[in-house]
Design a protein around this motif. Sequence first.
Motif, PDB file in Angstrom:
ATOM      1  N   LEU A  56      82.026  32.622  99.894  1.00 56.10           N
ATOM      2  CA  LEU A  56      81.237  33.399  98.923  1.00 56.10           C
ATOM      3  C   LEU A  56      81.556  34.887  99.032  1.00 56.10           C
ATOM      4  CD1 LEU A  56      77.725  31.677  99.060  1.00 56.10           C
ATOM      5  CD2 LEU A  56      79.330  31.685  97.139  1.00 56.10           C
ATOM      6  N   ALA A  57      81.725  35.358 100.254  1.00 57.79           N
ATOM      7  CA  ALA A  57      82.065  36.765 100.448  1.00 57.79           C
ATOM      8  C   ALA A  57      83.434  37.072  99.847  1.00 57.79           C
ATOM      9  CB  ALA A  57      82.042  37.109 101.933  1.00 57.79           C
ATOM     10  N   LEU A  58      84.372  36.146 100.001  1.00 57.74           N
ATOM     11  CA  LEU A  58      85.689  36.330  99.388  1.00 57.74           C
ATOM     12  C   LEU A  58      85.597  36.306  97.873  1.00 57.74           C
ATOM     13  CD1 LEU A  58      88.037  34.148 101.666  1.00 57.74           C
ATOM     14  CD2 LEU A  58      88.016  36.645 101.463  1.00 57.74           C
ATOM     15  N   ALA A  59      84.757  35.420  97.355  1.00 51.60           N
ATOM     16  CA  ALA A  59      84.581  35.333  95.903  1.00 51.60           C
ATOM     17  C   ALA A  59      84.047  36.640  95.337  1.00 51.60           C
ATOM     18  CB  ALA A  59      83.633  34.184  95.560  1.00 51.60           C
ATOM     19  N   SER A  60      83.212  37.322  96.115  1.00 47.43           N
ATOM     20  CA  SER A  60      82.591  38.562  95.621  1.00 47.43           C
ATOM     21  C   SER A  60      83.598  39.686  95.440  1.00 47.43           C
ATOM     22  CB  SER A  60      81.490  39.016  96.584  1.00 47.43           C
ATOM     23  OG  SER A  60      82.051  39.502  97.806  1.00 47.43           O
ATOM     24  N   CYS A  61      84.745  39.581  96.107  1.00 54.41           N
ATOM     25  CA  CYS A  61      85.737  40.661  95.976  1.00 54.41           C
ATOM     26  C   CYS A  61      87.003  40.203  95.253  1.00 54.41           C
ATOM     27  CB  CYS A  61      86.080  41.229  97.358  1.00 54.41           C
ATOM     28  SG  CYS A  61      86.911  40.064  98.452  1.00 54.41           S
ATOM     29  N   ALA A  62      87.026  38.954  94.776  1.00 58.06           N
ATOM     30  CA  ALA A  62      88.202  38.448  94.054  1.00 58.06           C
ATOM     31  C   ALA A  62      88.276  39.090  92.682  1.00 58.06           C
ATOM     32  CB  ALA A  62      88.144  36.936  93.941  1.00 58.06           C
ATOM     33  N   THR A  63      89.441  39.627  92.327  1.00 54.96           N
ATOM     34  CA  THR A  63      89.609  40.264  91.022  1.00 54.96           C
ATOM     35  C   THR A  63      90.031  39.271  89.949  1.00 54.96           C
ATOM     36  OG1 THR A  63      91.886  40.835  91.644  1.00 54.96           O
ATOM     37  CG2 THR A  63      90.179  42.491  92.049  1.00 54.96           C
ATOM     38  N   ASP A  64      90.512  38.115  90.358  1.00 54.11           N
ATOM     39  CA  ASP A  64      90.871  37.064  89.417  1.00 54.11           C
ATOM     40  C   ASP A  64      89.672  36.130  89.267  1.00 54.11           C
ATOM     41  OD1 ASP A  64      91.804  34.278  88.686  1.00 54.11           O
ATOM     42  OD2 ASP A  64      93.734  35.316  88.519  1.00 54.11           O
ATOM     43  N   GLU A  65      89.129  36.026  88.039  1.00 55.35           N
ATOM     44  CA  GLU A  65      87.909  35.263  87.837  1.00 55.35           C
ATOM     45  C   GLU A  65      88.092  33.783  88.135  1.00 55.35           C
ATOM     46  OE1 GLU A  65      84.261  34.082  87.532  1.00 55.35           O
ATOM     47  OE2 GLU A  65      84.884  36.172  87.625  1.00 55.35           O
ATOM     48  N   LYS A  66      89.273  33.229  87.863  1.00 54.01           N
ATOM     49  CA  LYS A  66      89.514  31.818  88.166  1.00 54.01           C
ATOM     50  C   LYS A  66      89.473  31.573  89.679  1.00 54.01           C
ATOM     51  CE  LYS A  66      92.214  30.467  84.089  1.00 54.01           C
ATOM     52  NZ  LYS A  66      93.527  29.945  83.602  1.00 54.01           N
ATOM     53  N   GLN A  67      90.073  32.484  90.433  1.00 53.12           N
ATOM     54  CA  GLN A  67      90.049  32.350  91.885  1.00 53.12           C
ATOM     55  C   GLN A  67      88.624  32.526  92.418  1.00 53.12           C
ATOM     56  OE1 GLN A  67      92.966  34.802  93.873  1.00 53.12           O
ATOM     57  NE2 GLN A  67      94.638  34.105  92.538  1.00 53.12           N
ATOM     58  N   ALA A  68      87.893  33.456  91.843  1.00 56.33           N
ATOM     59  CA  ALA A  68      86.504  33.679  92.270  1.00 56.33           C
ATOM     60  C   ALA A  68      85.657  32.442  91.997  1.00 56.33           C
ATOM     61  CB  ALA A  68      85.925  34.895  91.556  1.00 56.33           C
ATOM     62  N   ARG A 105      90.724  40.308  98.172  1.00 59.40           N
ATOM     63  CA  ARG A 105      91.174  41.228  99.217  1.00 59.40           C
ATOM     64  C   ARG A 105      89.973  42.019  99.711  1.00 59.40           C
ATOM     65  NH1 ARG A 105      96.599  44.743  98.347  1.00 59.40           N
ATOM     66  NH2 ARG A 105      97.474  42.643  98.595  1.00 59.40           N
ATOM     67  N   PRO A 106      89.313  41.543 100.758  1.00 62.92           N
ATOM     68  CA  PRO A 106      88.088  42.206 101.209  1.00 62.92           C
ATOM     69  C   PRO A 106      88.353  43.555 101.864  1.00 62.92           C
ATOM     70  CG  PRO A 106      88.709  40.495 102.748  1.00 62.92           C
ATOM     71  CD  PRO A 106      89.660  40.382 101.589  1.00 62.92           C
ATOM     72  N   SER A 107      87.359  44.428 101.792  1.00 64.92           N
ATOM     73  CA  SER A 107      87.424  45.677 102.546  1.00 64.92           C
ATOM     74  C   SER A 107      87.300  45.346 104.024  1.00 64.92           C
ATOM     75  CB  SER A 107      86.279  46.602 102.125  1.00 64.92           C
ATOM     76  OG  SER A 107      85.030  46.008 102.489  1.00 64.92           O
ATOM     77  N   LEU A 108      87.606  46.299 104.889  1.00 64.40           N
ATOM     78  CA  LEU A 108      87.490  46.051 106.323  1.00 64.40           C
ATOM     79  C   LEU A 108      86.044  45.752 106.714  1.00 64.40           C
ATOM     80  CD1 LEU A 108      89.921  48.742 107.777  1.00 64.40           C
ATOM     81  CD2 LEU A 108      90.279  46.280 107.609  1.00 64.40           C
ATOM     82  N   GLY A 109      85.112  46.430 106.066  1.00 59.54           N
ATOM     83  CA  GLY A 109      83.703  46.177 106.349  1.00 59.54           C
ATOM     84  C   GLY A 109      83.308  44.762 105.971  1.00 59.54           C
ATOM     85  N   LEU A 110      83.770  44.299 104.807  1.00 58.96           N
ATOM     86  CA  LEU A 110      83.439  42.945 104.361  1.00 58.96           C
ATOM     87  C   LEU A 110      84.149  41.902 105.225  1.00 58.96           C
ATOM     88  CD1 LEU A 110      81.906  41.277 102.256  1.00 58.96           C
ATOM     89  CD2 LEU A 110      83.970  41.335 100.820  1.00 58.96           C
ATOM     90  N   LEU A 111      85.408  42.182 105.571  1.00 51.08           N
ATOM     91  CA  LEU A 111      86.163  41.223 106.380  1.00 51.08           C
ATOM     92  C   LEU A 111      85.496  40.984 107.732  1.00 51.08           C
ATOM     93  CD1 LEU A 111      88.811  39.535 106.844  1.00 51.08           C
ATOM     94  CD2 LEU A 111      89.691  41.561 108.009  1.00 51.08           C
ATOM     95  N   PHE A 112      85.231  42.079 108.439  1.00 51.76           N
ATOM     96  CA  PHE A 112      84.685  41.935 109.788  1.00 51.76           C
ATOM     97  C   PHE A 112      83.178  41.697 109.803  1.00 51.76           C
ATOM     98  CE2 PHE A 112      88.647  44.285 110.567  1.00 51.76           C
ATOM     99  CZ  PHE A 112      89.220  43.460 111.529  1.00 51.76           C
ATOM    100  N   GLY A 113      82.526  41.978 108.687  1.00 53.40           N
ATOM    101  CA  GLY A 113      81.083  41.788 108.634  1.00 53.40           C
ATOM    102  C   GLY A 113      80.652  40.447 108.080  1.00 53.40           C
TER     103      GLY A 113
END
Length: 338
Positions: A56-68, A105-113
Motif C-alpha cells: 500500500l505504501a508503494l502504491a501511494s507513491c506509484a506514478t503509473d495508475e495501473k501499477q498503483a 519510487r518511495p522517498s527515503l522517509g517512506l522506504l525506511f518508515g
Amino acid sequence: MAQLLGLPLETTFRLHTEGEGASGDLDPPFPGPIQLTTALAYFADVLSCPHKDALLALASCATDEKQAARLRLLASTQGKAEYNEYIAKQHRSLMEVMQDFPSARPSLGLLFGSVAPRLAPRYYSISSGSSKHPHQVHVTCAVVHDVMPTGRVHDGVCSSYLQHCKPGDQVPVFIRRSTFKLPQCSQCPIVMIGPGTGLAPFRGFIQERDCLTASLEKVGPAVLFFGCRNRTHDYIYETEMEAAVETGALSELHVAFSRAGPTKDYVQHHMEMQGPNLWVMLQQPNCYVYVCGDAKNMARDVHRTLISIAQKQGSMTAAAAEAWLKQLGDSGRYLKDV
C-alpha cells in the motif's frame, strides 16, 4: 536497490519522525546522518517478502495508475489469491517487487518508515561452554544459499556475512539470557535431540560436563540424538562427540544419517529404537529433555515420537501421553529451542 530509488549509494541523509512523546518527537529509526549504502546494508530488510502494508505504501507513491491499482489489489482482501501466487509462492522479495513496479519510487522517509522493515537480528545458540572457553563464544552456523522460484539466488544475510569475515574482523553481536541451559544439579539425567546445527547448544552442554568430569565431579547420564545427511558431508564435531563418550561427558551417542542408505533415517527413528531405555530415563523425576533445530518438521516429529514412546512403554492412551508431555513442559523439564 539504490538504483531503484534513483539515488547514488553515497547519498547522506537523516531521518526525523514527528510524533507524540515527552520531547514531542519519536526516536529516529536509526542513527544519522547516515549514508544510503550503510542504511541499506545494516537496517533495511529488502530481501524478504513484502507485507501488504508495504504494498500500500508503494502504491501511494506509484506514478503509473495501473501499477498503483495492481499494488492496491495485491494488498487487498480481494487480492489474497493473487498475493499468494505472485509473492508468497514465489518467495518474491521487496526488491523484486520494486523492480516489477518501477514507477513506485518511495522517498527515503517512506522506504525506511513504511516500506522496508527493519533488518531483524539473527539469533544463534552459543555452541561452547563457558567453563572450557571463558573468554570466547562459539557459534555453529549453516550458510544459507538457495535459489528462489523466481530464479533469484538468496544468500543468508547473516550466515553469508559471517562466511566472508576474516580472523580479527569485528562483528556486531550481543548476548541475551536464555532458559535453554543445563539443570543446576549436574547429576540430573538429560536427553538431547538436535539434528544439524541443532547440535550447537548441546556442544556447549557437553563441554561443560567434560569440565565437570575432568574435575572428578559426578554427572548424571546424558544421551544425545544427532542427525545429518551423511558422515562425510555434515557430521559436525564428530571427533568431539565421540571423545565425549570416552570421557563420560556423554553416556550415549545415537547418530542418524538421513542420506546414507536406501531409506531415510532420522533422529526420531533412533528414539523409537531406544524407546525402552529412553522411557526409563524419562520416568525419573529430575530428567530433562532438550530439543533444538527445525521447528517446522523435526520438532513436531520428535514431539510425536515422545508421545508414541509414552504410549508403548508406559501403556498410556494418546490423551494420557499428551498430558504427561505437557506436564513435563509445564515443569520446565521439556525445553525447545526451535
